[in-house]
Design a protein around this motif. Structure first.
Motif, PDB file in Angstrom:
ATOM      1  N   LEU A 231      57.293 130.965 125.623  1.00 28.60           N
ATOM      2  CA  LEU A 231      56.184 130.673 124.715  1.00 28.60           C
ATOM      3  C   LEU A 231      55.850 131.885 123.864  1.00 28.60           C
ATOM      4  N   ASP A 255      56.257 126.570 124.643  1.00 28.37           N
ATOM      5  CA  ASP A 255      55.132 126.352 123.725  1.00 28.37           C
ATOM      6  C   ASP A 255      55.432 127.205 122.497  1.00 28.37           C
ATOM      7  N   THR A 260      57.568 122.375 121.415  1.00 26.86           N
ATOM      8  CA  THR A 260      56.572 121.328 121.674  1.00 26.86           C
ATOM      9  C   THR A 260      55.475 121.220 120.611  1.00 26.86           C
ATOM     10  N   ARG A 261      55.083 122.351 120.039  1.00 23.82           N
ATOM     11  CA  ARG A 261      53.986 122.275 119.060  1.00 23.82           C
ATOM     12  C   ARG A 261      54.387 121.471 117.819  1.00 23.82           C
ATOM     13  N   ASP A 264      54.067 117.516 119.089  1.00 30.55           N
ATOM     14  CA  ASP A 264      52.894 117.097 119.849  1.00 30.55           C
ATOM     15  C   ASP A 264      52.066 116.056 119.073  1.00 30.55           C
ATOM     16  N   ARG A 297      44.114 126.385 124.056  1.00 29.87           N
ATOM     17  CA  ARG A 297      45.501 126.545 124.464  1.00 29.87           C
ATOM     18  C   ARG A 297      45.651 127.008 125.915  1.00 29.87           C
ATOM     19  N   ILE A 301      48.334 125.214 128.282  1.00 30.60           N
ATOM     20  CA  ILE A 301      49.577 125.907 128.654  1.00 30.60           C
ATOM     21  C   ILE A 301      49.731 125.970 130.177  1.00 30.60           C
ATOM     22  N   LEU A 304      50.825 122.613 131.245  1.00 29.39           N
ATOM     23  CA  LEU A 304      52.226 122.397 130.870  1.00 29.39           C
ATOM     24  C   LEU A 304      53.144 123.069 131.898  1.00 29.39           C
TER      25      LEU A 304
END
Ligand code: SF4
Length: 373
Positions: A231, A255, A260-261, A264, A297, A301, A304
């Motif tokens: 990330l 991340d 993923t961002r 999403d 976040r 996170i 996740l």
């Protein structure tokens, strides 16, 4: 199984040029994943994310501060060197100042037909963010219509939304498979898959994902080692991921805006289509440049990491990247408080693979020892 994605990633310019020949359409280069691709697909324009090459360069220095992130300087260098000479337009949605400078310098020095700065709200937690962005999207839609001289109908917008939503759904389906105890794909393959989604026509990419999902669930890779999360700042450094996974570990989740961002949350069609698009971009997992005053976040996170059963996390920061520099210490702490060991590394245009290999080996050794107790 992932050859197609790798080919698209490695030969992105050839793909875009062929797409133009094939369709006669326009190609627009964009900076930052806050650009509403739905509207571009509605206008039959191919959006391609402008990325760096990970090669040393000496052309950007007169145009952008040397203490701006290497990713931004690398992107600008690609434009100055003519690598994106097939682009008909460029645009940015406001995110961080560094990439804005890349856009501004590109605008000044590299000729294109169409340029657009979309003032995407930074304060996405404000109740005014969705209506504000909806109004901006109306202006953007008008500008695109003027450029192409073709009106964008609601049917066109629905087609654009569906192309994007399908892509998000399919990418998420593949990511779900990474939760398995032995995921059928590597982190490097996942990265090639998501980054290629940002530089190819969604129709082509969705077809490739559908095909992939037929075969992938029954694929058996050699047993994965330590389950890692990666990330931080923009990252499409395939060499680094390949090196880490070559040491026996497996990235199972990320991340990143190259991960993923990007995919999403879908656009939920309900009434006004531009308001629906606006809602998705305001409510998606934010870049740290927009994650304030609440730090949403952090919990996301940690969750996740738990969902993907992560043992260790590698936090990377592009040198001088302010948004992630402010984000990383508190995320590092939150992960460690939840029993997930972390390793921090600073990336430049090229990364010192040998030096990083030693640090990653030591990190994996720690994880293996923790696993014994
Ligand atoms: S968020 Fe960081 S990595 Fe991304 S463009 Fe801005 S400074 Fe560069």
């Amino acid at each position: 199984m992932f050859e197609k994605f790798k080919d698209w990633y490695e030969n992105r310019h050839e793909y875009a040029k062929k797409w133009k020949e094939r369709t006669g359409g326009k190609v627009l280069g964009y900076f930052c994943t806050y650009v509403p691709e739905e509207i571009l697909y509605a206008a039959n324009i191919l959006p391609v994310r402008i990325l760096g090459s990970h090669e040393p360069q000496d052309v950007s220095e007169p145009h952008i501060f040397a203490m701006f992130c290497p990713f931004c300087r690398d992107c600008l260098a690609q434009g100055l060197k003519g690598k994106y000479d097939y682009l008909d337009g460029i645009m940015i949605a406001q995110s961080c100042l560094h990439i804005r400078q890349t856009y501004t310098s590109w605008d000044l020095h590299i000729p294109v037909d169409f340029k657009y700065y979309l003032p995407h709200p930074m304060h996405v937690q404000s109740p005014h963010a969705i209506p504000y962005l909806t109004e901006e999207l109306k202006e953007f839609k008008k500008a695109v219509e003027k450029w192409t001289d073709i009106p964008i109908t609601d049917e066109d917008l629905k087609r654009g939304i569906e192309a994007m939503n399908s892509n998000r759904r399919l990418l998420q389906e593949v990511y779900e498979l990474r939760k398995k105890s032995n995921p059928p794909l590597t982190g490097l393959e996942a990265m090639l898959m998501v980054v290629s989604a940002q530089i190819t026509d969604k129709q082509d990419h969705n077809k490739a994902l559908e095909k992939l999902l037929q075969d992938l669930p029954s694929r058996n890779l050699d047993d994965s080692g330590e389950r890692l999360m990666i990330l931080g700042s923009e990252d499409d450094d395939t060499k680094f991921l390949g090196m880490v996974e070559g040491l026996g570990a497996r990235f199972v989740i990320d991340d990143h805006c190259t991960g993923t961002r990007y995919f999403d949350k879908e656009v939920k069609i309900n009434g006004d289509l531009l308001a629906a698009i606006s809602e998705r971009y305001v409510k998606r997992i934010p870049c740290p440049s927009k994650d304030w005053p609440q730090r949403t976040r952090l919990d996301y996170i940690v969750q996740l990491a738990k969902d993907y059963d992560v043992q260790g996390a590698i936090l990377i920061q592009q040198k001088f990247c302010d948004p992630h520099e402010l984000d990383i210490p508190i995320i590092k702490q939150a992960l460690e408080d939840n029993g997930i060991s972390t390793l921090f590394l600073e990336f430049d245009v090229t990364v010192p693979i040998g030096q990083f290999k030693t640090r990653v080996e030591a990190f994996l050794e720690i994880l293996r020892e923790e696993d014994l107790f």
